[in-house]
Write a protein that holds these residues in place. Structure first.
Motif, short mmCIF file in Angstrom:
data_model
loop_
_atom_site.label_atom_id
_atom_site.label_comp_id
_atom_site.label_asym_id
_atom_site.label_seq_id
_atom_site.Cartn_x
_atom_site.Cartn_y
_atom_site.Cartn_z
N ALA A 174 17.85 10.98 19.83
CA ALA A 174 16.77 11.65 20.37
C ALA A 174 16.92 11.39 21.83
CB ALA A 174 15.50 11.25 19.88
N GLU A 175 16.62 11.03 22.72
CA GLU A 175 16.00 10.96 23.99
C GLU A 175 17.50 12.07 24.41
OE1 GLU A 175 16.16 8.36 28.27
OE2 GLU A 175 16.06 7.51 26.17
N ARG A 176 18.88 11.63 23.96
CA ARG A 176 20.05 12.63 24.84
C ARG A 176 20.10 14.06 24.06
NH1 ARG A 176 25.24 11.10 21.42
NH2 ARG A 176 24.03 12.68 19.70
N ASP A 177 19.42 14.13 22.65
CA ASP A 177 19.42 15.63 22.37
C ASP A 177 18.70 16.35 23.25
OD1 ASP A 177 21.52 15.02 20.26
OD2 ASP A 177 19.76 14.61 18.52
N ALA A 178 17.28 16.08 23.37
CA ALA A 178 16.35 16.60 24.43
C ALA A 178 16.27 16.73 25.54
CB ALA A 178 14.82 15.05 24.16
N ARG A 179 17.51 15.82 26.11
CA ARG A 179 17.69 15.89 27.62
C ARG A 179 18.92 17.23 28.07
NH1 ARG A 179 18.81 10.49 27.97
NH2 ARG A 179 20.37 10.41 27.96
N LEU A 180 19.91 17.37 26.47
CA LEU A 180 21.04 18.13 26.17
C LEU A 180 20.09 19.44 25.98
CD1 LEU A 180 23.76 19.36 25.48
CD2 LEU A 180 23.20 19.07 23.63
N ARG A 181 19.42 19.68 25.13
CA ARG A 181 18.12 21.27 24.60
C ARG A 181 17.63 21.27 26.55
NH1 ARG A 181 16.90 18.43 20.14
NH2 ARG A 181 14.86 17.80 21.17
N GLU A 182 17.11 20.23 26.83
CA GLU A 182 16.36 20.72 28.46
C GLU A 182 17.49 21.85 29.19
OE1 GLU A 182 13.59 18.64 32.61
OE2 GLU A 182 14.78 17.75 30.11
#
Length: 226
Positions: free
Chosen positions: A160-168
Motif C-alpha cells: 500500500a505504501e508503495r502504491d501511494a508513493r507511485l500515485r503521488e
C-alpha cells in the motif's frame, strides 16, 4: 647236454643281466622323497616363510624333473626312467602342496580368530558403556521455551505504501507537465507580442522615412529656378 639249449641259456642269462643293468642305470642317483607330514605352523610369520619356501621348492622340483627327463632320453629303457621321474616329481609336489595347504589354513584361521577377538572386544566396550549410562541419573527434560506468536505480515502495508508513493509521483508528474505546457503557451504568447511590436515599430519607421523622402523631394523642386 646239447649245444643249442646251452646257447639259449647263455642268451637268456645275458638278456637278464642287461635288463638289470639298464634298470639300475635308469634309477639314477636321485633319491625318492618320503611323504612325511609337514612341520607344524605356530605363527603367521612362519606360515609366510613356509609359503615362500614352497614356491622356491616347486621351482627346484620342476628344474630337477626337466634335468631328469634329459637324462632319461639317453637311457636304454627311456619309458621306465621317465615314469620313475614323474612319480618322484608327483610325490615331491604333493609334499609341498601339503605344506602349502597347512600354512594357508593357519593364516585363514588367524584372520578369523583376530576378527572374533575384535568383535568380542567391541561388544565388551559396548556393554560397559551401556552399564555406565544406565548407572547415571536421568537428566531432567530441557525446558521448552514458549513459541512466540507469529508476527503479522507486513507485505500488504508495504504494498500500500508503495502504491501511494507511485500515485503521488504520477500526480506530481501530471502537475509538472501541465505547468510546463502553461509556460510554453505563455512563452509563445510573449514571443508573438514581441514580434508584433517589432513589426509595428518597423512600419512606423518606414512611414517616417517615406514622409521625409517626400518632403525632401518637394523642397528640392521648390528650390529649382523657374
Amino acid at each position: 647236454m646239447k649245444p643249442e639249449p646251452i646257447l639259449r641259456s647263455a642268451i637268456l642269462a645275458a638278456q637278464t643281466i642287461t635288463l638289470s643293468l639298464a634298470l639300475a642305470a635308469c634309477a639314477g642317483p636321485e633319491p625318492v622323497p618320503r611323504e612325511t607330514p609337514p612341520p607344524p605352523v605356530t605363527s603367521v610369520a612362519q606360515a609366510d616363510q613356509q609359503l615362500a619356501a614352497v614356491a622356491r621348492e616347486r621351482a627346484a622340483i620342476e628344474a630337477r624333473y626337466a634335468e631328469r627327463e634329459r637324462v632319461c632320453y639317453n637311457k636304454f629303457f627311456t619309458n621306465n626312467c621317465l615314469d620313475e621321474a614323474k612319480d618322484t616329481r608327483r610325490r615331491a609336489l604333493a609334499t609341498q602342496r601339503a605344506i602349502e595347504v597347512q600354512a594357508a589354513h593357519f593364516k585363514r584361521q588367524a584372520v578369523v580368530e583376530e576378527r572374533d577377538r575384535a568383535m568380542a572386544e567391541a561388544e565388551k566396550r559396548f556393554q560397559a558403556e551401556e552399564a555406565r549410562l544406565a548407572a547415571q541419573p536421568a537428566k531432567p527434560a530441557p525446558e521448552v521455551a514458549p513459541v512466540p506468536a507469529p508476527r503479522k505480515s507486513t507485505v500488504p502495508a508495504r504494498v500500500a505504501e508503495r502504491d501511494a508513493r507511485l500515485r503521488e509521483a504520477q500526480q506530481k508528474e501530471a502537475a509538472g507537465a501541465a505547468k510546463r505546457a502553461s509556460n510554453v503557451r505563455a512563452y509563445e504568447k510573449r514571443k508573438a507580442e514581441s514580434e508584433e511590436r517589432q513589426r509595428r515599430v518597423a512600419e512606423r519607421k518606414a512611414e517616417k522615412a517615406a514622409k521625409a523622402a517626400r518632403e525632401a523631394e518637394q523642397k528640392a523642386k521648390a528650390a529649382q529656378p523657374k
